[in-house]
Structure formats: C-alpha cells, structure tokens
Design an enzyme around this catalytic site. Structure first.
Site, short mmCIF file in Angstrom:
data_model
loop_
_atom_site.label_atom_id
_atom_site.label_comp_id
_atom_site.label_asym_id
_atom_site.label_seq_id
_atom_site.Cartn_x
_atom_site.Cartn_y
_atom_site.Cartn_z
N GLU A 124 -15.41 -19.72 -2.06
CA GLU A 124 -14.04 -19.30 -2.39
C GLU A 124 -13.39 -18.52 -1.25
O GLU A 124 -13.11 -17.33 -1.39
CB GLU A 124 -14.07 -18.41 -3.64
CG GLU A 124 -14.68 -19.08 -4.86
CD GLU A 124 -14.82 -18.16 -6.06
OE1 GLU A 124 -14.85 -18.67 -7.18
OE2 GLU A 124 -14.89 -16.93 -5.87
N CYS B 271 9.42 6.41 3.84
CA CYS B 271 9.46 7.85 3.81
C CYS B 271 8.07 8.39 3.50
O CYS B 271 7.81 8.89 2.40
CB CYS B 271 10.46 8.29 2.75
SG CYS B 271 10.92 9.99 2.96
N TYR C 187 -6.84 0.48 3.51
CA TYR C 187 -8.22 0.22 3.94
C TYR C 187 -8.50 0.76 5.34
O TYR C 187 -9.55 0.45 5.91
CB TYR C 187 -8.51 -1.29 3.97
CG TYR C 187 -8.25 -2.02 2.69
CD1 TYR C 187 -8.95 -1.71 1.52
CD2 TYR C 187 -7.33 -3.07 2.64
CE1 TYR C 187 -8.72 -2.41 0.35
CE2 TYR C 187 -7.10 -3.77 1.46
CZ TYR C 187 -7.80 -3.43 0.33
OH TYR C 187 -7.58 -4.14 -0.83
#
Ligand SMILES: *Cc1c(COP(=O)(O)O)cnc(C)c1O
Length: 472
Positions: A325, A400, A373
C-alpha cells in the site's frame, strides 16, 4: 568542527545542519528530489510538463501544488510492475493499493485505475473520491480504527473488495452490514506485529502502544480471526500489517512479515482455512532532501519477495497473494509547491550571526509537515537562475504563528527577493491532503501538468467557499 566547502563565510555562524552543505551550483536541481519532467530551461527557469513555472503561475496563481502527471503515473506503474514481477513465480503477482490518504482526487483515482492499481481508503470521503474517479469497487479497500456504521454500510453496498477488521467490534458490524445487504463481504484482519518503523531504523517489540489493529502477541488478532470465521457473511481473505512510514530498508518489513506469517500459518493449521492473501502495508520512504536515499520499487519488491518466500517455506505454507500500500512513494515526488516570495528579512541571532527569512504566500496551511513532524524539505529559486552567492535561508509562510516554517534550512541565492517564484519539491503526499484554512487562507489548487497543458484537477479554494460555511 566540520570543515565547510564554502569556507567560514557560509559555515558555522549560520548554523546549517550537518547534512546541508553549500551547493556548488545553487541553481542545480538536486537529483532525486524532482519529478520526471522537471528541469531548468535555457533561460534558467524551472520547467515541468513542458511548461515554464511563470506560465503556470500566471494561469493558476500561487501558492499552487504542481503535479507532474507523467511522473505520478510512472511511479504508480513502477510499483505495480516491480511487485508483479517479484511475486510472479511465488504467488502469481501482487496487488498495489495506493494509499489515498497521501493525496487523492478524482483525476488521480482515474489515473490509478488506468495504470492497474487498487485503492486504499480509510474514510467515507476517500471512498467517495475513488468511486467518483471510476476506481472499480472490487479493487478498493476500506480500513480505519473507527469506521462508522454509515461508512461500513456504504463500503458493503458499493461492493468493496475488502474491509479491514481493526477491532473485535468490527467483526459483527461488518457481518451485520453484509447480512443486511445479502452479500458475503471480503475482509482482512489488521494485525499489530510489534514493529515500529522509523526513518532510518525500526524497533521490534512484543506489543505496540497505538490505536491501530489487533495485537499478535496478546492474542487479539487470533481471536478476531476466529470471530470472522464464525460469521458466514464474511470471507476472510487474509491478514493486514502496516508498520509505519518513511521507511528506507526492508528490515522492518522482514520482521513484520515473519511475525504475521506465523499467525497466517497458525490459522491454516488450527482452522483449516488457507487465507489466499497477505497485505504488508505501505510506508516506503522518499527523498525530501539529500539526507534521504530511498530504495527503488524493484529493490523493495525483490527484498520483500525473498523474505516472504523464505518465511513461507520455513512454515510450509503456500505463498499467499501479496498486497502492498504505497502512498507517499507514488504521490510525494510527483509534485512541487510553487510559491511567490513576498518579503525577505535578515534577523540577528545570538552571537552576531544572521538568519534570512524568506516569506512565501502560503505556509503551514498548505504544508503542515514541517511543523507537525519536524520534517525537512528543500527549495529552489524557480522563476530564474541566479549568479548571487548562496545564503542559508529559512522559508516561512504568511500565518500568524512563529512555527509557520516550510523549509527550515536551505541555501538560496542571496538575491532572492519579493516577486520571485520559489519551488519546494516532494510535496505531493500529506500536504494537500492535510491542508487547512488556518487564518482563513484558502487552500491552493492542485494543477496537473502534462505535454504543455496545465489544468487544475482540484481548483483553488476561494474566500466565498470559506464564507459559504459561515451561516451566520
Ligand atoms: C498511511 C498508510 C499507508 C501509506 O503510507 P505511506 O507512508 O504513504 O506509504 C498504507 N497503509 C496504511 C494502512 C496506512 O495507514
């Protein structure tokens, strides 16, 4: 202290990470980071799909995700061909399910259907896109740790080839839905094998503290298998394992495959049920910067075939038909984000060093991965070549929020300024699919390029789109 190729001027004071060196040619496209048809034209501007980035920006605006259709299709085909070839003798070939969560839209679903891939969805929304794109339902799979009754019913009604059992409660819910629709539903049982994959290593443990799947070591997976076999409305196709993402070797898959095949063989022994399939999941790594050196689909397929064939021989079971996958490895490198520079600011750091902030017309709303991450990306000046010396720069967005960083560290030409086009490669996976409208910044379009034509396959969001949700 590391000696720096460009000398003291660009070295320690700037605090470049150890892996990032001053480029010999700041205009050169780093090999391995760009899609197949990307190159610099004679005038120095970046070209892709036979088009100059300035033309793409003029027609579609910035920020925009620029998707190289030829590249996307080629990567999809490469996975399909490599896995089919590697597993041909052992089990008659393999199936490649594209993980839709990396990025999906109806055009992509159609390309995948045409290239002979299958489609892995984890929500009703991803399922809807695949169906609308013309992906045959029998080549689709629905997984997820919290599938709603509506999602399960929709999958069964649509005729999905496989629904993945992720917890014991799923067994009766899927079986009941199948009974209600008068069909026998193909299912896989998701097994957690205690292999945690990280970028350059993996950890093999007995248990995994995470929300997905059924524990192999704890016996939950075996219990789910027995529960599935007790429901005649369910057709147990096989086990399913997915160990993580951005994986660069086959060692993690090796441990996972051995463990999951142990249960596969036990099911045959104890229940007399030879499961015809085994899904080994995705997670194949891609190059975002020079730090990453991914395996080719051929290397991955050959390595995984050796492991599976050997493990099945040792267990004396026939090799089940293998599925994988990949998401990121197909979508990621196919796309770059095209931004326009708005402002450039030099900031003095402690100790007198300076850091250059190059701000673009997007940011953490179109690429959350850097903030989420701590991911590394690279960037290049796209609209022109430059002969200015490279300066260590940080590419930031317009949001911001001080964590609004797109590229933490990159050497860009010293003359990059307002109005310049900047391209960040490798943004095809988990960028548009994770995009948000923070600060009410509408999400960028996905512009597919091919043979000199640029066409929005996902159009730009507008302020009207945002306001349409605000019902006062
Ligand atoms: C996320 C996911 C994938 C795809 O992962 P990539 O790192 O994009 O290859 C495949 N299978 C499952 C079950 C997933 O959750």
């Amino acid at each position: 202290m590391r000696a720096h190729p460009a000398g003291a001027l660009h070295a320690e004071g700037y605090g470049a990470p150890a892996w990032l060196s001053v480029p010999a040619d700041v205009n050169a496209l780093v090999p391995g980071l760009w899609s197949a048809t990307a190159s610099r034209g004679e005038d120095g501007a970046l070209r892709v799909g036979g088009l100059d980035v300035a033309a793409i920006a003029a027609e579609h605006g910035t920020a925009a995700y620029v998707l190289d259709e030829v590249d996307f299709r080629a990567r999809a085909r490469a996975f399909r061909d490599a896995f089919d070839a590697a597993f041909a003798d052992a089990c008659g070939g393999a199936d490649v399910y594209y993980a839709a969560k990396a990025f999906t839209c109806t055009a992509v679903a159609r390309w995948l259907a045409e290239e002979g891939l299958s489609y892995d969805a984890c929500t009703g929304g991803e399922l809807a896109v695949g169906l609308r794109g013309g992906m045959p339902p029998e080549r689709m799979l629905l997984h997820g740790n919290n599938k709603s009754d509506a999602e399960i019913a929709r999958a069964v009604r649509a005729g999905l080839g496989r629904v993945v059992v992720d917890n014991l409660g799923d067994v009766d819910r899927i079986a009941d839905a199948a009974a209600a629709h008068g069909v026998r539903q193909g299912v896989l049982v998701r097994v957690t094998v205690g292999v945690e994959a990280h970028t350059h290593s993996y950890i093999a443990t007995a248990h995994e503290d995470q929300k997905f799947g059924l524990s192999l070591a704890g016996g939950d997976a075996a219990a789910a298998v027995a529960a599935v076999l007790a429901r005649p409305e369910l057709d147990l196709r096989g086990l399913h394992s997915h160990i993580g993402s951005q994986i660069f070797d086959v060692a993690g898959f090796e441990v996972a495959a051995r463990r999951v095949l142990g249960l596969h063989a036990a099911v045959a022994r104890e229940h007399g049920h030879a499961m015809p399939e085994l899904d080994l999941g995705g997670g194949f790594g891609v190059a975002y910067t020079t730090q990453h050196d991914p395996l080719t689909p051929e290397q991955l397929a050959k390595g995984m075939a050796e492991v599976v064939v050997e493990a099945c021989a040792a267990l004396r079971v026939p090799v089940p038909r293998i599925s994988v996958e990949p998401g990121r490895a197909i979508a990621g490198p196919s796309t770059f984000t095209l931004y326009r520079v708005g402002t450039v600011k030099d900031v003095e750091l402690d100790g007198g060093a300076r850091r250059r902030y190059v701000a673009v017309d997007g940011g953490m709303s179109d690429n959350i991965r850097t903030a989420l991450y701590d991911a590394d990306y690279s960037a290049t000046l796209a609209g022109r070549a430059s002969s200015a010396p490279p300066v260590l720069s940080r590419v930031v967005g317009k949001h911001c929020e001080s964590g609004d960083v797109v590229v933490k560290d990159e050497f860009l030409p010293g003359d990059v300024g307002p109005g310049d086009l900047l391209a960040v490669p490798g943004t095809g996976a988990y960028c548009r699919s994770m995009a948000n409208q923070y600060n009410h910044v509408p999400r960028p379009p996905v512009v597919a390029v091919r043979d000199g034509v640029a066409r929005a396959v996902v159009r730009r969001e507008t302020e009207e789109d945002l306001l349409a949700l605000d019902v006062g």
